[in-house]
Design a protein around this motif. Sequence first.
Motif, PDB file in Angstrom:
ATOM      1  N   LEU B 145      -1.109  36.672 -27.732  1.00 10.18           N
ATOM      2  CA  LEU B 145      -1.088  35.507 -26.842  1.00 10.18           C
ATOM      3  C   LEU B 145      -1.873  35.788 -25.562  1.00 10.18           C
ATOM      4  O   LEU B 145      -2.697  34.973 -25.121  1.00 10.18           O
ATOM      5  N   GLU B 146      -1.624  36.946 -24.956  1.00  4.21           N
ATOM      6  CA  GLU B 146      -2.341  37.287 -23.720  1.00  4.21           C
ATOM      7  C   GLU B 146      -3.836  37.471 -23.991  1.00  4.21           C
ATOM      8  O   GLU B 146      -4.677  37.065 -23.191  1.00  4.21           O
ATOM      9  N   ALA B 147      -4.156  38.101 -25.115  1.00  5.55           N
ATOM     10  CA  ALA B 147      -5.564  38.330 -25.448  1.00  5.55           C
ATOM     11  C   ALA B 147      -6.290  36.989 -25.585  1.00  5.55           C
ATOM     12  O   ALA B 147      -7.402  36.802 -25.067  1.00  5.55           O
ATOM     13  N   ILE B 148      -5.671  36.049 -26.271  1.00  5.41           N
ATOM     14  CA  ILE B 148      -6.296  34.734 -26.458  1.00  5.41           C
ATOM     15  C   ILE B 148      -6.330  33.958 -25.141  1.00  5.41           C
ATOM     16  O   ILE B 148      -7.339  33.345 -24.789  1.00  5.41           O
ATOM     17  N   ALA B 149      -5.244  34.036 -24.382  1.00  5.49           N
ATOM     18  CA  ALA B 149      -5.204  33.317 -23.092  1.00  5.49           C
ATOM     19  C   ALA B 149      -6.293  33.828 -22.140  1.00  5.49           C
ATOM     20  O   ALA B 149      -6.826  33.071 -21.320  1.00  5.49           O
ATOM     21  N   ALA B 197      -8.512  27.884 -28.239  1.00  2.03           N
ATOM     22  CA  ALA B 197      -7.669  28.871 -27.554  1.00  2.03           C
ATOM     23  C   ALA B 197      -6.567  28.181 -26.748  1.00  2.03           C
ATOM     24  O   ALA B 197      -5.415  28.636 -26.727  1.00  2.03           O
ATOM     25  N   LEU B 198      -6.922  27.073 -26.109  1.00  2.00           N
ATOM     26  CA  LEU B 198      -5.916  26.348 -25.322  1.00  2.00           C
ATOM     27  C   LEU B 198      -4.816  25.797 -26.233  1.00  2.00           C
ATOM     28  O   LEU B 198      -3.623  25.900 -25.920  1.00  2.00           O
ATOM     29  N   LYS B 202      -0.896  26.794 -25.957  1.00  2.00           N
ATOM     30  CA  LYS B 202       0.134  25.778 -25.757  1.00  2.00           C
ATOM     31  C   LYS B 202       1.182  25.820 -26.883  1.00  2.00           C
ATOM     32  O   LYS B 202       2.365  25.582 -26.651  1.00  2.00           O
ATOM     33  N   ARG B 203       0.758  26.144 -28.082  1.00  2.00           N
ATOM     34  CA  ARG B 203       1.716  26.188 -29.193  1.00  2.00           C
ATOM     35  C   ARG B 203       2.533  27.481 -29.234  1.00  2.00           C
ATOM     36  O   ARG B 203       3.655  27.499 -29.740  1.00  2.00           O
ATOM     37  N   HIS B 204       1.987  28.580 -28.701  1.00  2.00           N
ATOM     38  CA  HIS B 204       2.676  29.873 -28.825  1.00  2.00           C
ATOM     39  C   HIS B 204       3.389  30.339 -27.554  1.00  2.00           C
ATOM     40  O   HIS B 204       4.212  31.247 -27.623  1.00  2.00           O
ATOM     41  N   ALA B 205       3.064  29.776 -26.426  1.00  2.00           N
ATOM     42  CA  ALA B 205       3.757  30.169 -25.185  1.00  2.00           C
ATOM     43  C   ALA B 205       4.996  29.296 -25.048  1.00  2.00           C
ATOM     44  O   ALA B 205       5.002  28.313 -24.309  1.00  2.00           O
ATOM     45  N   THR B 206       6.044  29.681 -25.753  1.00  2.00           N
ATOM     46  CA  THR B 206       7.197  28.804 -25.953  1.00  2.00           C
ATOM     47  C   THR B 206       8.427  29.181 -25.132  1.00  2.00           C
ATOM     48  O   THR B 206       9.486  28.585 -25.303  1.00  2.00           O
ATOM     49  N   THR B 207       8.281  30.188 -24.267  1.00  2.00           N
ATOM     50  CA  THR B 207       9.374  30.542 -23.354  1.00  2.00           C
ATOM     51  C   THR B 207       8.765  30.684 -21.959  1.00  2.00           C
ATOM     52  O   THR B 207       7.547  30.863 -21.826  1.00  2.00           O
TER      53      THR B 207
END
Lengths: 264, 264
Positions: B145-149, B197-198, B202-207
Amino acid sequence: MPLPPAEPAGRLLSPAELEAALRDIGARRYHNLHPFHRLLHDGKLDKDQVRAWALNRYYYQAMIPVKDATLLARLPDASLRRIWRQRIVDHDGDHEGDGGIERWLKLAEGVGFDRDYVLSTKGILAATRFSVEAYVHFVAERSLLEAIASSLTEMFSPTIISERVSGMLKNYDFITRETLAYFDKRLTQAPRDADFALDYVKRHATTPELQAQALDALRFKCSVLWTQLDALYFAYVAPAMVPPDAWRPGEGLRADVAAAGEAA
Amino acid sequence: MPLPPAEPAGRLLSPAELEAALRDIGARRYHNLHPFHRLLHDGKLDKDQVRAWALNRYYYQAMIPVKDATLLARLPDASLRRIWRQRIVDHDGDHEGDGGIERWLKLAEGVGFDRDYVLSTKGILAATRFSVEAYVHFVAERSLLEAIASSLTEMFSPTIISERVSGMLKNYDFITRETLAYFDKRLTQAPRDADFALDYVKRHATTPELQAQALDALRFKCSVLWTQLDALYFAYVAPAMVPPDAWRPGEGLRADVAAAGEAA
């Protein structure tokens, strides 16, 4: 990580010649030559500029045992590890309130910082972070010879330390002997560490290629120290300055451009 | 590598709020705000300063496919890898003389450089090297997630590209449309990549914690771009400037020092 361009390997140097070549790198690139250090030692910085130095350098100090643990994990035998682990002991200490990192925190507190602010590292320059982490990654990724050779800036530290301590005590009324206690210990620790690492490098760099790698590793490490001062100088002091080795106008141009003498 | 201090996680943001928070980071920290870019686009740099930019940025361009291959190797399924690998194709091209790296080499040649000198990277600033490699290491070491963000700076690039191309064409007689061909392609490639990437973020940053990580990853990447311009500005342009987030005089002081208002 792709390697930066290496200096071409030359003929095989004798151990004494290799040592001389390593010392020559220090004479040309060690960060005692950086204008930020000249200003620091000569009392030409104001208190906030000294603070910026203390704050940023904390991150370097704090990561040194991480770097040394990374190297320790790669050493193949107990006799080498016994020697190298002393570096970790020196920085982390034997109990709470002991060790080089603690002494650096005292220095930062001595120039006025809140301890928790320094520990958070949130005010350091991104360039400080990237330089310090480049060092840790280098030690993790390169050969053991290169990792050990990159520590050899310690050969040059006694001179800068004595100059720094006497210069800062003389020139800044907010600096005390106690604030600078970190450096007292380093005057004996650094030469002991450097002697071991230099001996290792002289014994293991046995081909022109390995010698070139060791010399490049020391150049790399000088850059790690230099870029930290560049960042401080740029953020808190000032005017433009091209660092050693970086492109200077006139270099690397196409033949037609060079020949035209820049008429465009 | 120890993590830099993270922003504290707040409440869970909706996907739209997360996107707004990501865009807000760009509005405050993207390198279009850096004075070096203002000077570049407004025609206030001399030819050698433009050369320094082209030379150093080459290393960033050259390492982008290494960064993307590092990320590709961590993607768990073919459908994601099929999309991400296009980035590598864009930069490396389909044949000799094709691709974004080649177009950047053309830009460097267009401002007068010898191609082999640029390829050697020997004239780049150490700070450029450390910043770029910090990005590659980040993508290797942090969560997916961080790598993609961290790639999301591409959300902000269309604006800077159109401003740059028109500004440079208008203000520098040594810059041609052909020299800047790199940017034409990026105007379509970057938004396509950023959209994917966005959507992933948005789909994986769920907390709240994952959202804070994604926001920090984008802040980190903005620093990677910013420090490269700091280094250029410092080496080739000039005066002192504290970057975003770094310590400013008055911050982080002990209570007694702050209360004394700096009488020492």
